[in-house]
Design an enzyme around this catalytic site. Structure first.
Site, PDB file in Angstrom:
ATOM      1  N   HIS A 129       0.913  -1.206   0.463  1.00  0.00           N
ATOM      2  CA  HIS A 129       0.160   0.674  -0.242  1.00  0.00           C
ATOM      3  C   HIS A 129       0.857   1.262   0.003  1.00  0.00           C
ATOM      4  CE1 HIS A 129       0.535   0.652   4.420  1.00  0.00           C
ATOM      5  NE2 HIS A 129       0.176  -0.073   4.489  1.00  0.00           N
ATOM      6  N   GLU A 137      -5.349   2.113   3.150  1.00  0.00           N
ATOM      7  CA  GLU A 137      -4.882   0.809   3.244  1.00  0.00           C
ATOM      8  C   GLU A 137      -5.220   0.935   4.775  1.00  0.00           C
ATOM      9  OE1 GLU A 137      -3.778  -2.362   5.447  1.00  0.00           O
ATOM     10  OE2 GLU A 137      -2.787  -0.384   5.908  1.00  0.00           O
ATOM     11  N   GLU A 138      -4.080   1.853   5.725  1.00  0.00           N
ATOM     12  CA  GLU A 138      -4.338   2.659   7.285  1.00  0.00           C
ATOM     13  C   GLU A 138      -5.345   2.407   7.790  1.00  0.00           C
ATOM     14  OE1 GLU A 138      -1.878   1.537   8.761  1.00  0.00           O
ATOM     15  OE2 GLU A 138       0.507   2.109   7.440  1.00  0.00           O
ATOM     16  N   ASP A 166     -13.313 -11.711 -11.399  1.00  0.00           N
ATOM     17  CA  ASP A 166     -11.666 -12.063 -12.220  1.00  0.00           C
ATOM     18  C   ASP A 166     -11.429 -13.326 -11.717  1.00  0.00           C
ATOM     19  OD1 ASP A 166     -11.985  -9.713 -12.449  1.00  0.00           O
ATOM     20  OD2 ASP A 166     -10.492  -8.812 -11.343  1.00  0.00           O
TER      21      ASP A 166
END
Length: 371
Positions: free
Chosen positions: A254, A300-301, A317
């Site tokens: 990230h 992300e944090e 996917d």
């Protein structure tokens, strides 16, 4: 399957040689240093994070990878000015860092007596003595995965009993009077109170004072606020598979970080290694059957916001296997800071080689790994 994996030994050796002693030696470290020196910290919603995304988009494009950006909405929390001090039984400045998503205090701050607890059970046992006070969590460090619950949920647990603020001992086994930050979560329907981390040393100090029967009073001032969600992007780079481009082997790290370090260990290193793994494969002129993809997450944090939105957009996917196969622990140096000074160029070379080998072999095998 083992025989087929073994047939990749020559390619694996080429990758390892290139990364550890060839032209790619030290490259991931230099890329990380250039990146962190140029951009600095990259908190969610900030201008610096968007500069970081554009930097990586351009750099990976110049590396002849297929690169694109995928839009994401991310939280935008601003720390503001903050400080804390012990007023009684003696004046002392307390090193502190507000926790992500915390509300601020009134401009004049909050002044209150503290109650020190060592666990959530200890807090509940003192329920009649919490209202109107600042709860100091002096929980021992067991492991990050277990102890981080106090940072994540301490404020709401204290608020349920009438606390006016929560100060959480930093979640670390190592401290030189250094507070840590991180994200915390308010529980739905529970009154929100300011939350910050203090150092291991100060949490233990107040615990000793209270244990002697002394009255400890603390003043906390925080200018934290949450702004509307901001526009951001996940940064995606690929080497398209020649036979099954729709089947994807994904590497990731990230780009966002907290605002009080360099974002080198957490997680600039992971982002750069994900890029470097693709670079090594490209340098060797290799193209696997399946697509190798590096995704550099945003947000992300704040609880994996970018990754969750990526999943929502890509859950149809076809991946090669459920992501539960490999796990590694980090260096003890990672406990000492989030700066270039705790990074090792040799470790980054080895990590780049490892993930390049694993990702390429999985992407190129005749059959998908069993799901």
């Amino acid at each position: 399957m083992a025989k087929e994996v073994g047939s990749y030994a020559d390619i694996a050796n080429q990758i390892i040689t290139l990364a550890l002693s060839g032209p790619a030696q030290n490259r991931s470290y230099q890329r990380l240093a250039n990146f962190t020196d140029a951009i600095g910290n990259r908190v969610s919603g900030s201008h610096n994070l968007e500069l970081a995304i554009q930097y990586m988009y351009s750099a990976m494009g110049h590396d002849d990878l297929d690169v694109h950006l995928e839009p994401v909405k991310v939280p935008h929390w601003v720390r503001g000015e903050e400080w804390a001090e012990m007023v009684l039984p003696r004046p002392k400045r307390l090193a502190m860092l507000g926790l992500g998503s915390s509300i601020g205090t009134p401009p004049e701050g909050i002044v209150a007596e503290v109650v020190v607890v060592s666990s959530f059970e200890d807090l509940k046992s003192r329920a009649g003595n919490v209202s109107g006070k600042i709860v100091v969590f002096n929980q021992p460090f067991v492991s990050y995965s277990e102890t981080v619950a106090y940072r994540a949920f301490g404020a709401s647990e204290a608020a349920k009993l009438g606390a006016v603020a929560a100060l959480i001992r930093s979640v670390t086994p190592f401290s030189i009077n250094s507070p840590h930050t991180g994200w915390q979560d308010y529980q739905e329907g529970v009154r929100r109170i300011p939350a910050a981390c203090i150092t291991v040393e100060d949490a233990q100090l107040m615990a000793r004072m209270v244990g002697r029967g002394q009255r400890v009073v603390v003043r906390v001032t925080m200018g934290a606020k949450t702004l509307p969600d901001a526009d951001s992007f996940n940064t995606v780079a690929e080497i398209k598979g020649w036979l099954h481009p729709e089947q994807v082997v994904l590497l990731s790290g990230h780009l966002d970080s907290w605002d009080v370090g360099q974002g080198a260990m957490d997680d600039g290193g992971g982002a750069i290694i994900s890029w470097e793994a693709l670079s090594i494969i490209k340098d060797l002129g290799l193209r696997p059957r399946r697509t190798m993809r590096a995704v550099l997450w945003t947000g992300e944090e704040q609880g994996g916001v970018g990754a969750q939105q990526y999943y929502d957009q890509h859950k149809s996917d076809v991946g090669t296997f459920a992501p539960v196969a490999l796990q590694f622990t980090g260096s003890p140096a990672a406990q000492k800071g989030d700066t270039m000074s705790v990074q090792s160029s040799e470790d980054m070379d080895r990590c780049s080689a490892l993930w390049a080998v694993v990702a390429y072999v999985v992407a190129d095998m005749q059959d998908m790994l069993p799901r």
